[in-house]
Design an enzyme around this catalytic site. Sequence first.
Site, PDB file in Angstrom:
ATOM      1  N   ASP A  13       6.227  -1.989  -1.703  1.00 52.33           N
ATOM      2  CA  ASP A  13       7.162  -1.539  -0.667  1.00 52.33           C
ATOM      3  C   ASP A  13       7.280  -0.016  -0.655  1.00 52.33           C
ATOM      4  O   ASP A  13       7.166   0.629  -1.698  1.00 52.33           O
ATOM      5  CB  ASP A  13       8.542  -2.174  -0.934  1.00 52.33           C
ATOM      6  CG  ASP A  13       9.437  -2.113   0.287  1.00 52.33           C
ATOM      7  OD1 ASP A  13       8.937  -1.844   1.399  1.00 52.33           O
ATOM      8  OD2 ASP A  13      10.652  -2.321   0.132  1.00 52.33           O
ATOM      9  N   HIS A  30       0.602   3.200   5.189  1.00 52.56           N
ATOM     10  CA  HIS A  30      -0.155   1.983   4.846  1.00 52.56           C
ATOM     11  C   HIS A  30      -1.562   2.348   4.357  1.00 52.56           C
ATOM     12  O   HIS A  30      -2.095   1.719   3.444  1.00 52.56           O
ATOM     13  CB  HIS A  30      -0.234   1.044   6.042  1.00 52.56           C
ATOM     14  CG  HIS A  30       1.114   0.522   6.474  1.00 52.56           C
ATOM     15  ND1 HIS A  30       2.036   0.015   5.581  1.00 52.56           N
ATOM     16  CD2 HIS A  30       1.701   0.430   7.702  1.00 52.56           C
ATOM     17  CE1 HIS A  30       3.124  -0.368   6.237  1.00 52.56           C
ATOM     18  NE2 HIS A  30       2.952  -0.120   7.524  1.00 52.56           N
ATOM     19  N   LEU A 124     -11.215  -9.844 -13.130  1.00 51.29           N
ATOM     20  CA  LEU A 124      -9.822  -9.818 -12.650  1.00 51.29           C
ATOM     21  C   LEU A 124      -9.737 -10.634 -11.364  1.00 51.29           C
ATOM     22  O   LEU A 124     -10.603 -10.507 -10.488  1.00 51.29           O
ATOM     23  CB  LEU A 124      -9.410  -8.370 -12.355  1.00 51.29           C
ATOM     24  CG  LEU A 124      -8.027  -8.185 -11.726  1.00 51.29           C
ATOM     25  CD1 LEU A 124      -6.932  -8.264 -12.790  1.00 51.29           C
ATOM     26  CD2 LEU A 124      -7.910  -6.837 -11.014  1.00 51.29           C
TER      27      LEU A 124
HETATM   28  C1  FPP Z   1       5.593  -2.420   2.864  1.00 52.43           C
HETATM   29  O1  FPP Z   1       5.970  -1.090   3.137  1.00 52.43           O
HETATM   30  C2  FPP Z   1       4.147  -2.577   2.993  1.00 52.43           C
HETATM   31  C3  FPP Z   1       3.500  -3.387   3.884  1.00 52.43           C
HETATM   32  C4  FPP Z   1       4.159  -4.258   4.842  1.00 52.43           C
HETATM   33  C5  FPP Z   1       2.032  -3.415   3.950  1.00 52.43           C
HETATM   34  C6  FPP Z   1       1.384  -3.408   2.613  1.00 52.43           C
HETATM   35  C7  FPP Z   1      -0.052  -3.232   2.783  1.00 52.43           C
HETATM   36  C8  FPP Z   1      -0.823  -2.403   2.063  1.00 52.43           C
HETATM   37  C9  FPP Z   1      -0.350  -1.565   0.953  1.00 52.43           C
HETATM   38  C10 FPP Z   1      -2.245  -2.339   2.336  1.00 52.43           C
HETATM   39  C11 FPP Z   1      -2.963  -3.397   1.542  1.00 52.43           C
HETATM   40  C12 FPP Z   1      -4.352  -3.459   1.970  1.00 52.43           C
HETATM   41  C13 FPP Z   1      -5.171  -4.513   1.860  1.00 52.43           C
HETATM   42  C14 FPP Z   1      -6.580  -4.382   2.282  1.00 52.43           C
HETATM   43  C15 FPP Z   1      -4.716  -5.806   1.360  1.00 52.43           C
HETATM   44  P1  FPP Z   1       7.021  -0.832   4.317  1.00 52.43           P
HETATM   45  O2  FPP Z   1       6.257  -0.548   5.554  1.00 52.43           O
HETATM   46  O3  FPP Z   1       7.964  -1.977   4.402  1.00 52.43           O
HETATM   47  O4  FPP Z   1       7.741   0.444   3.793  1.00 52.43           O
HETATM   48  P2  FPP Z   1       9.254   0.878   4.097  1.00 52.43           P
HETATM   49  O5  FPP Z   1      10.129  -0.096   3.368  1.00 52.43           O
HETATM   50  O6  FPP Z   1       9.305   2.243   3.511  1.00 52.43           O
HETATM   51  O7  FPP Z   1       9.444   0.850   5.582  1.00 52.43           O
END
Ligand code: FPP
Length: 222
Positions: A13, A30, A124
């Site tokens: 997050d 992201h 892994l």
């Molecule tokens: C939450 O941060 C994150 C997500 C909804 C997306 C997570 C995805 C990735 C890290 C990319 C992974 C990649 C692959 C290929 C699997 P948020 O947007 O909720 O952050 P905020 O709480 O600050 O708004």
Amino acid sequence: MSQVPQHIAIVMDGNGRWASKRFLPRIAGHKKGVDALRRCVKTCGQRGVGVLTVFAFSSENWNRPADEVSGLMDLFAMALVREVPQLQADGVQLHFVGERSGLSQKVAHGIEQAELATASNSRLILNICFNYGGRWDMVQACRRAVSEGLRPDQVDEEWLSRHMAMSFAPDPDLFIRTGGEMRVSNFMLWQSAYSEFFFTECLWPDFGEAEIDAALRAYAQR
Ligand code: FPP
């Protein structure tokens, strides 16, 4: 309890806030999140963790603004192709866990190809929870019990565990959430019954070797 968790589950997050702090669009956060995941996979492999499960896209994430959802889907489709050679080299076996219907042809195909390409790796296991929710998992297991015509007394914890979407992996020993929130947010509800929890203010794009080691140290002291 082993000093190193056999299975770590992570709610990644804070991507959006990481981007907002820099006056960048959320998708930039992201993208940095993919880099953080790459670092995390590498470090977990080096520390002897056997299974890493990450929450990449929840059943609820479809409610985000349409441009963020389509940006995320493009990012996943691209990362699926771009990251596989390195995952292969590092012996990582990929699994996607979640509801596959409703995904675009491009993403669904990328998932299938990535799983196939890495199926014989064993260093892994990386589970990417995608279009996933812990409640979804429980419902799909219960639906299987009904469709197989089981009697109520045949459905017990052991049966349900065997029919959860991640039945091939042990339950997570350590559950990490970055970004400062202290919620489970519908992640691994069944499997985290006995997990140790580690919450950190660190935003996911900033999560690296030092933060993973801090979580591992906290776990070893519990
Ligand atoms: C939450 O941060 C994150 C997500 C909804 C997306 C997570 C995805 C990735 C890290 C990319 C992974 C990649 C692959 C290929 C699997 P948020 O947007 O909720 O952050 P905020 O709480 O600050 O708004």
